[in-house]
Design an enzyme around this catalytic site. Sequence first.
Site, PDB file in Angstrom:
ATOM      1  N   ARG A 175      18.693  69.641  33.322  1.00 50.91           N
ATOM      2  CA  ARG A 175      17.785  70.916  33.688  1.00 50.91           C
ATOM      3  C   ARG A 175      17.406  70.789  35.197  1.00 50.91           C
ATOM      4  O   ARG A 175      16.425  71.276  35.541  1.00 50.91           O
ATOM      5  CB  ARG A 175      16.642  70.904  32.781  1.00 50.91           C
ATOM      6  N   LYS A 294      10.168  60.205  23.885  1.00 50.16           N
ATOM      7  CA  LYS A 294      10.603  61.222  23.036  1.00 50.16           C
ATOM      8  C   LYS A 294      11.149  60.665  21.990  1.00 50.16           C
ATOM      9  O   LYS A 294      12.251  60.080  22.187  1.00 50.16           O
ATOM     10  CB  LYS A 294      11.708  62.293  23.823  1.00 50.16           C
ATOM     11  N   GLU A 298      15.509  66.275  18.717  1.00 46.99           N
ATOM     12  CA  GLU A 298      16.910  66.781  19.520  1.00 46.99           C
ATOM     13  C   GLU A 298      17.826  65.563  19.305  1.00 46.99           C
ATOM     14  O   GLU A 298      18.553  65.010  20.289  1.00 46.99           O
ATOM     15  CB  GLU A 298      16.683  67.249  20.708  1.00 46.99           C
ATOM     16  N   ARG A 331       5.304  62.412  23.309  1.00 45.29           N
ATOM     17  CA  ARG A 331       5.751  63.761  23.350  1.00 45.29           C
ATOM     18  C   ARG A 331       5.484  64.339  22.105  1.00 45.29           C
ATOM     19  O   ARG A 331       6.195  63.656  21.087  1.00 45.29           O
ATOM     20  CB  ARG A 331       6.977  64.164  24.005  1.00 45.29           C
ATOM     21  N   ARG A 348       9.898  76.636  13.811  1.00 47.71           N
ATOM     22  CA  ARG A 348       9.763  75.710  14.623  1.00 47.71           C
ATOM     23  C   ARG A 348       8.365  75.486  15.428  1.00 47.71           C
ATOM     24  O   ARG A 348       8.038  74.354  15.801  1.00 47.71           O
ATOM     25  CB  ARG A 348      11.005  75.838  15.665  1.00 47.71           C
ATOM     26  N   LYS A 372       3.874  70.279  25.137  1.00 41.66           N
ATOM     27  CA  LYS A 372       4.255  71.572  26.024  1.00 41.66           C
ATOM     28  C   LYS A 372       3.486  72.688  25.911  1.00 41.66           C
ATOM     29  O   LYS A 372       2.747  72.807  24.910  1.00 41.66           O
ATOM     30  CB  LYS A 372       5.759  72.148  25.536  1.00 41.66           C
ATOM     31  N   ASP A 377       9.410  76.421  23.674  1.00 38.63           N
ATOM     32  CA  ASP A 377      10.097  75.411  24.576  1.00 38.63           C
ATOM     33  C   ASP A 377      10.272  76.064  26.031  1.00 38.63           C
ATOM     34  O   ASP A 377      11.463  76.589  26.587  1.00 38.63           O
ATOM     35  CB  ASP A 377      11.742  74.904  24.296  1.00 38.63           C
ATOM     36  N   GLU A 405      14.211  75.903  33.990  1.00 39.55           N
ATOM     37  CA  GLU A 405      15.141  76.123  32.891  1.00 39.55           C
ATOM     38  C   GLU A 405      15.279  77.284  32.412  1.00 39.55           C
ATOM     39  O   GLU A 405      16.333  77.911  32.494  1.00 39.55           O
ATOM     40  CB  GLU A 405      14.742  74.928  31.742  1.00 39.55           C
ATOM     41  N   GLU A 522      10.056  88.394  33.340  1.00 36.98           N
ATOM     42  CA  GLU A 522       9.789  88.659  31.953  1.00 36.98           C
ATOM     43  C   GLU A 522      10.049  89.783  31.423  1.00 36.98           C
ATOM     44  O   GLU A 522      10.642  89.936  30.521  1.00 36.98           O
ATOM     45  CB  GLU A 522       8.278  88.301  31.445  1.00 36.98           C
ATOM     46  N   TRP A 553      18.193  75.957  15.530  1.00 36.11           N
ATOM     47  CA  TRP A 553      17.513  75.855  16.725  1.00 36.11           C
ATOM     48  C   TRP A 553      15.791  76.475  16.649  1.00 36.11           C
ATOM     49  O   TRP A 553      15.081  76.157  17.253  1.00 36.11           O
ATOM     50  CB  TRP A 553      18.004  75.917  17.907  1.00 36.11           C
TER      51      TRP A 553
HETATM   52  C1  GCV Z   1      15.280  66.683  28.095  1.00 34.63           C
HETATM   53  C2  GCV Z   1      14.825  71.465  25.893  1.00 34.63           C
HETATM   54  C3  GCV Z   1      15.703  71.149  27.117  1.00 34.63           C
HETATM   55  C4  GCV Z   1      16.283  69.902  26.836  1.00 34.63           C
HETATM   56  C5  GCV Z   1      15.210  68.766  26.946  1.00 34.63           C
HETATM   57  C6  GCV Z   1      14.072  69.116  25.924  1.00 34.63           C
HETATM   58  C7  GCV Z   1      12.878  68.334  25.984  1.00 34.63           C
HETATM   59  O1  GCV Z   1      15.092  71.696  24.943  1.00 34.63           O
HETATM   60  O2  GCV Z   1      16.904  72.163  27.059  1.00 34.63           O
HETATM   61  O3  GCV Z   1      17.103  69.652  27.982  1.00 34.63           O
HETATM   62  O4  GCV Z   1      15.520  67.506  26.772  1.00 34.63           O
HETATM   63  O5  GCV Z   1      13.634  70.307  26.071  1.00 34.63           O
HETATM   64  O6  GCV Z   1      11.979  68.669  26.624  1.00 34.63           O
HETATM   65  O7  GCV Z   1      12.988  66.936  25.557  1.00 34.63           O
END
Ligand code: GCV
Length: 957
Positions: A175, A294, A298, A331, A348, A372, A377, A405, A522, A553
Amino acid sequence: MSFRILAFASLLASSFAAAQTADQAWLRYYGYHGGTVIPLRVRALGRDVLEQSAVRELQQGITGLTSASSYASATAITGELVIGTAPEVHKAFPALGFPIDLKPEEFWLRSTTYHGHALVIVEGGEDRGVLYGAFSLLRLLATGQDLTHLNLRSHPAMSIRWVDEWDNPDGSIERGYAGRSIFFEGGNVRQDLAPVAEYARLLASVGINGCNVNNVNAAPQLLDSDHIKQLARVADAMRPWGVHLAMSVAIASPQTIGGLSTYDPLDPAVKAWWAAKVNEIYALIPDFAGFTVKADSEGQPGPASYGRTPADAANLLANALAPHGGVVLYRAFVYNHHADWRDPKADRARAAYDIFHPLDGSFAPNVIVQTKEGPIDFQAREPVSPLFAGLEHTSQAMEVQITQEYTGQQRHLVYLAPMWKQVLDFDLRADGKSTPVKEILAGKSFNQPLGGMVGVAGVGQNAWLGSPLALANLYAFGRLAWNPDLTPEQIAAEWTRQTIGVEPEVVSTVDKMLMQSWPAYEHYTGPLGTQTLTDITGSHYGPNIESSENNGWGQWHRADRLGIGMDRSVATGTGYAGQYPPEVAKLYESLETTPDNLLLFFHHVPYTYKLHDGKTVIQYIYDSHYEGAAQAAEFVNEWVSLKGRVDDKLYEDVRDRLVYQAGHAIVWRDAIVQYFLKLSGTPDDKGRAGHYPGRLEAEDARLTGYKVIDITPWEDASGGKAVSCDQPQTPEAGTEQKPFCKAEWTWTGEKGLYDIAVQYFDLQPGKAKFSLGQNGLLSLGSRGHLWTADTSLPSSHSNGDNSTRHLVRDVWLNSGDAVDIRAIPDGNDRAALDYIEVTPASRNRELTVDLPCPQGRLIEKGDGPEAVNETIGPELAGWAGETNVGTPIEGMLVEVFHPGDKTPIAATRTNEEGGFHFTGLAPGRYRVKASGVVENGADEIVRLDPAAKAQLCLVVE
Ligand code: GCV
């Protein structure tokens, strides 16, 4: 007492010698603007490395600021600028009675007199405070503050102020939108770490104290002994700026690189492995900050593989780090990306709270849960994560994304400080009390020892963030982490003054653009809390509405024929709203009290549902997209108004980016509007949706070589279709000419002067060539009738990621004229074309892209001088090229004649760009002829008027 005044000039020289420097961002020190003076003489009371950095920065900064302005050293106040820690200052100036109770990172700036001498003192709790104080003083100077009665005491609100880089050992950046990594290349740390030191300097200037250098999708090999040694060099480069190195680690490392059969966090061998690894790190990097994790996310392995919790994994690492003072940022971005989209209760957004809230109180004291800002996301709009209120016995950090991103990938101007500020100020009302997020993060609300903000930065070798204006986000991140009470407007003004210019109009225009940019984005992407409506399984950039649905997702918006939105209420939905403390839960539970901008995040409603102002949801979708795109177009005009007042190169760079953004905002607008028009079947009250005056679709053109293709997703092309040139690219036998494809339309509108926008798809690899022609001849309009599709945009097939537009200005069209696009494809770039759009010529010339034939005008063969309806001047310049796709021709003979004469009065040859230039022609009428090189030249008549310059394109057939 030693006086250490360094040579300013050599300092400046050394900073400019580095390829990638902090002055490319905001540390420019380019002119003093204040009404006050400061001693030029700088002295450090201590010898610590951070104090030495501070003294050098002050010398460099003050020299830069003062020498680039009318401020002369003669007017400087005599005396000294003295910097030191509280004990040092106390010892040097006991009579001043300065405080010694400063916290380590705190500083106090004072101006005073001592034995009749003026004194400006930068006092820090510890050396870190001194450094931050020095940068603060420079900021005050650079932004023109009056320092006559300087008295400023400040300390950071939050202890953790880190940036995370998602850099991979091979030098790529997850990203990242600014080129290759400044940290890694080819599997190793880069030899040249000069940019890393400069980056640390930038970070320190806004108070950032930690930098995690590798992707949270962590490459386990970075923990091997060789790489730890390499990383120690990175730590060395950042140390003079008080920026501590941190690393992301994969929880499976004991198995993947440690040779153990398990990575179970409760296994003694695993514990011993981590303890030894951490000891190894601290032996080389004594000020190592800690780990980011992390896990179970994912595809990353995690404690769940052993039935263990995130607390088990976090504490495992925390226990290893604790003896050294290190921390774990664990995280909360843990969720199942194989969720069942058919299950109306699956959500989610619930995941972080569901998983981490029950663990509150079970984390070690040096664990910080990093969440976050929103529950999904980094979308263009999300509610605040409820987890901030759900962890009262755990230190917490908020993760925000500086790298854009989901917010335009730095190709779009989106100033994110207003978004972050809304989150920081949001009062979660935990336990019925005032608990704004900023106070939770500061550790105040729940009395926690640690806490802070982490910004995913994504800096690269391309001018840090690629786009100049995107740097405002990095700056704002640091400033807010230091002081979340600052306003986004204040921060924008500070940054603009230091970076772009100080003229009030420059500052107010740039600030206005910054402040309008997030709402605009936005509006033309995903309003009302639908999230971004982008391609969530691919690029995260262009529009792709259905990519959110029918997969695991979980970024669902549930749009169907009748309505749109996720029902997250407790009563009828997923129950997510109930994760907030009661007052906030109540707000979101009810349709009536949910703010419009989050309506579709919390509720599923019919398109006809009325918002608070009475407008229907569907009409809001139409309106917001038209308004957002119009706002993006307005950014160009606003920036153009600054021409000549900002640095030329910066001006052009930003202008080109904004022109692109304005075009891409139209791609977004049209995609979302036509999609929801079709899905809802509800027309736009204002009659815009589905109607595009002046638009001529490529699929409706007379096509030569081009064939009609379907675009996926369909909404990314006007009418879902485009044309693609699948011609072979070898020259035809006996010629040097590459075959081209042609799309031709007949203009049936009024005659007049028009701008023509050409909407096409720019794919990589390959640089297709395009030209716009009229009645079989190349060369229309004032500029830009030839262009190459050479932009780097995402995706390898034609869609909204790479749909872009090219504008040709000032085309004179007569009714019945044939207008054509000719294109030569190249590589994967099949010169795919969506439409052309003909609109009355705009007066704003700055939108024009600089290409050959500036301000030229085609005078058609056989036309008499009366056909030349434009006045042109005693200077004649132009461009000559081939008809087909306009390759410029070098070496053509260009002659100027009095009409009717056979002997030229002036002659020249075209240069390698096909250009020619005559000056000193008396006003009058001339015939201009281009010949040679190719058999048939062109012969045109122009009229020269004393008032203006004439520029002419000659077309060679
Ligand atoms: C590092 C999103 C991004 C991923 C990232 C993920 C995260 O899904 O698209 O690229 O991965 O967040 O924060 O772990």
